[in-house]
Motif scaffolding. Sequence first.
Motif, PDB file in Angstrom:
ATOM      1  N   ILE A 247       0.823  -1.207   0.000  1.00 51.09           N
ATOM      2  CA  ILE A 247       0.000   0.000   0.000  1.00 51.09           C
ATOM      3  C   ILE A 247       0.861   1.262   0.000  1.00 51.09           C
ATOM      4  CG2 ILE A 247      -1.676   1.319   1.360  1.00 51.09           C
ATOM      5  CD1 ILE A 247      -2.805  -1.373   2.315  1.00 51.09           C
ATOM      6  N   THR A 248       1.907   1.261   0.809  1.00 51.14           N
ATOM      7  CA  THR A 248       2.778   2.441   0.857  1.00 51.14           C
ATOM      8  C   THR A 248       3.610   2.561  -0.410  1.00 51.14           C
ATOM      9  OG1 THR A 248       4.426   1.128   2.085  1.00 51.14           O
ATOM     10  CG2 THR A 248       2.888   2.459   3.370  1.00 51.14           C
ATOM     11  N   ARG A 251       1.463   4.021  -3.120  1.00 55.95           N
ATOM     12  CA  ARG A 251       1.249   5.465  -2.939  1.00 55.95           C
ATOM     13  C   ARG A 251       2.454   6.269  -3.405  1.00 55.95           C
ATOM     14  NH1 ARG A 251       0.720   9.890  -3.395  1.00 55.95           N
ATOM     15  NH2 ARG A 251      -0.299  11.454  -2.100  1.00 55.95           N
ATOM     16  N   TRP A 256       0.021   5.939  -8.803  1.00 57.45           N
ATOM     17  CA  TRP A 256      -0.970   6.613  -7.958  1.00 57.45           C
ATOM     18  C   TRP A 256      -1.470   7.876  -8.653  1.00 57.45           C
ATOM     19  CZ3 TRP A 256      -3.056   4.841  -3.468  1.00 57.45           C
ATOM     20  CH2 TRP A 256      -3.832   5.733  -2.730  1.00 57.45           C
ATOM     21  N   ASN A 264      -5.490  12.141  -1.918  1.00 63.22           N
ATOM     22  CA  ASN A 264      -4.124  12.486  -1.522  1.00 63.22           C
ATOM     23  C   ASN A 264      -4.085  13.250  -0.207  1.00 63.22           C
ATOM     24  OD1 ASN A 264      -3.182  11.285  -3.845  1.00 63.22           O
ATOM     25  ND2 ASN A 264      -3.171  13.187  -5.026  1.00 63.22           N
ATOM     26  N   TYR A 267      -4.593  10.485   2.339  1.00 62.60           N
ATOM     27  CA  TYR A 267      -3.428   9.581   2.390  1.00 62.60           C
ATOM     28  C   TYR A 267      -2.241  10.288   1.748  1.00 62.60           C
ATOM     29  CZ  TYR A 267      -0.737   5.222   1.836  1.00 62.60           C
ATOM     30  OH  TYR A 267       0.234   4.253   1.882  1.00 62.60           O
ATOM     31  N   VAL A 269       1.563  11.441   0.677  1.00 64.13           N
ATOM     32  CA  VAL A 269       2.746  10.654   0.329  1.00 64.13           C
ATOM     33  C   VAL A 269       3.764  10.663   1.454  1.00 64.13           C
ATOM     34  CG1 VAL A 269       3.954  12.577  -0.781  1.00 64.13           C
ATOM     35  CG2 VAL A 269       4.406  10.223  -1.521  1.00 64.13           C
ATOM     36  N   ALA A 272       3.145   7.722   3.606  1.00 68.25           N
ATOM     37  CA  ALA A 272       3.604   6.483   2.975  1.00 68.25           C
ATOM     38  C   ALA A 272       5.116   6.323   3.120  1.00 68.25           C
ATOM     39  CB  ALA A 272       3.208   6.478   1.499  1.00 68.25           C
TER      40      ALA A 272
END
Length: 352
Positions: A247-248, A251, A256, A264, A267, A269, A272
């Motif tokens: 998942i990270t 991102r 992405w 964004n 979540y 960056v 991440a």
Amino acid sequence: MPSPETPDAAPSAAPVRKRMGAPAPTPEQTATPPSPVAASSPTPPAAKPPAPNRPVWVKPVLTAAVALVAALLVVLVARWLRTLPAIDGFIGQYPGHVALPESAPTGIPAWLAWQHFLNMFFMVLIIRTGIQVRRTQRPAAYWTRKNTGLLKTRRPPKKISLDLWLHLTLDFLWALNGIVFMVLLFATGQWMRITPTSWDVFPNAASALLQYASLDWPTENGWVNYNSLQVLAYFATVFIAAPLSLITGLRMSNVWPADAKRLNRFYPVELARAVHFPVMGYFVAFIAVHVFLVFFTGVLANLNHMYASNDGASWAGFWVFAASLAVVAAAWLLARPLFLRPLAALTGSVTK
């Protein structure tokens, strides 16, 4: 006759003060004031002597010495704790493992042995390329995706380093392998061997940890059942660390959507990045401890479980393991721009 405006015709300050009744100036008043430039320019500090050059081996040796002393202290404390009646009774009540459900399978099938090798292969190279991406300042080459066919996008593709291309390619292959692993894990019931099925797993894990720390290994048979500490470690690796890394990593990649403002904002960056590298550190620590325990808790039996899918004590698993190490080492050596450029050129353009 001198002009009254010339200096010779100007009366001195002393007679003027005497005529006006003013006191004579003190030496401090007659002193020349310091220059503003000189007052605002502090005296530069004296140069420090250069630090003595230490050999490069000093820091690793000191680190290893500190780690060794800490490990010895842990062993001594653990062995002392095991002399206490309360701790001895705790280990007797919680020996370090929990009984599996009756429907749980026994043994390690061949597909799981292949999955183990593929996971090791991809993870070693992913960690290596991840460190390269993080440390390389001037990449040897760059890759730009072909914007045609099914991968065609409205925006032009971004140029990334060849190291990052390899890292993302390995991530993609590792994710595909992980999907196959998850499907087979639940289809065959193997998930019950690495998933806690009782709250007793936690005191049993503490008991197993104490037994490991005292160098009196817990009695176990990985072919039938893992101890509770192994169960928690495998569960955290498969169901927590692996999804977090995906998942990270997703991102942080170019896949992405950059124009999804709400997503964004929810979540970012930065979050991440803050999670991705520590997760990699967890994988490194897990692999180090895993390999150590494999070799010091019955190496032939453990390698037969993982690589030969049998519960014997032959050398079959060892030779399969040795061959797998040779494959990983060859991939490590071939992961260079000279060999990567032709592969990367199949899906994009490679430039310097």
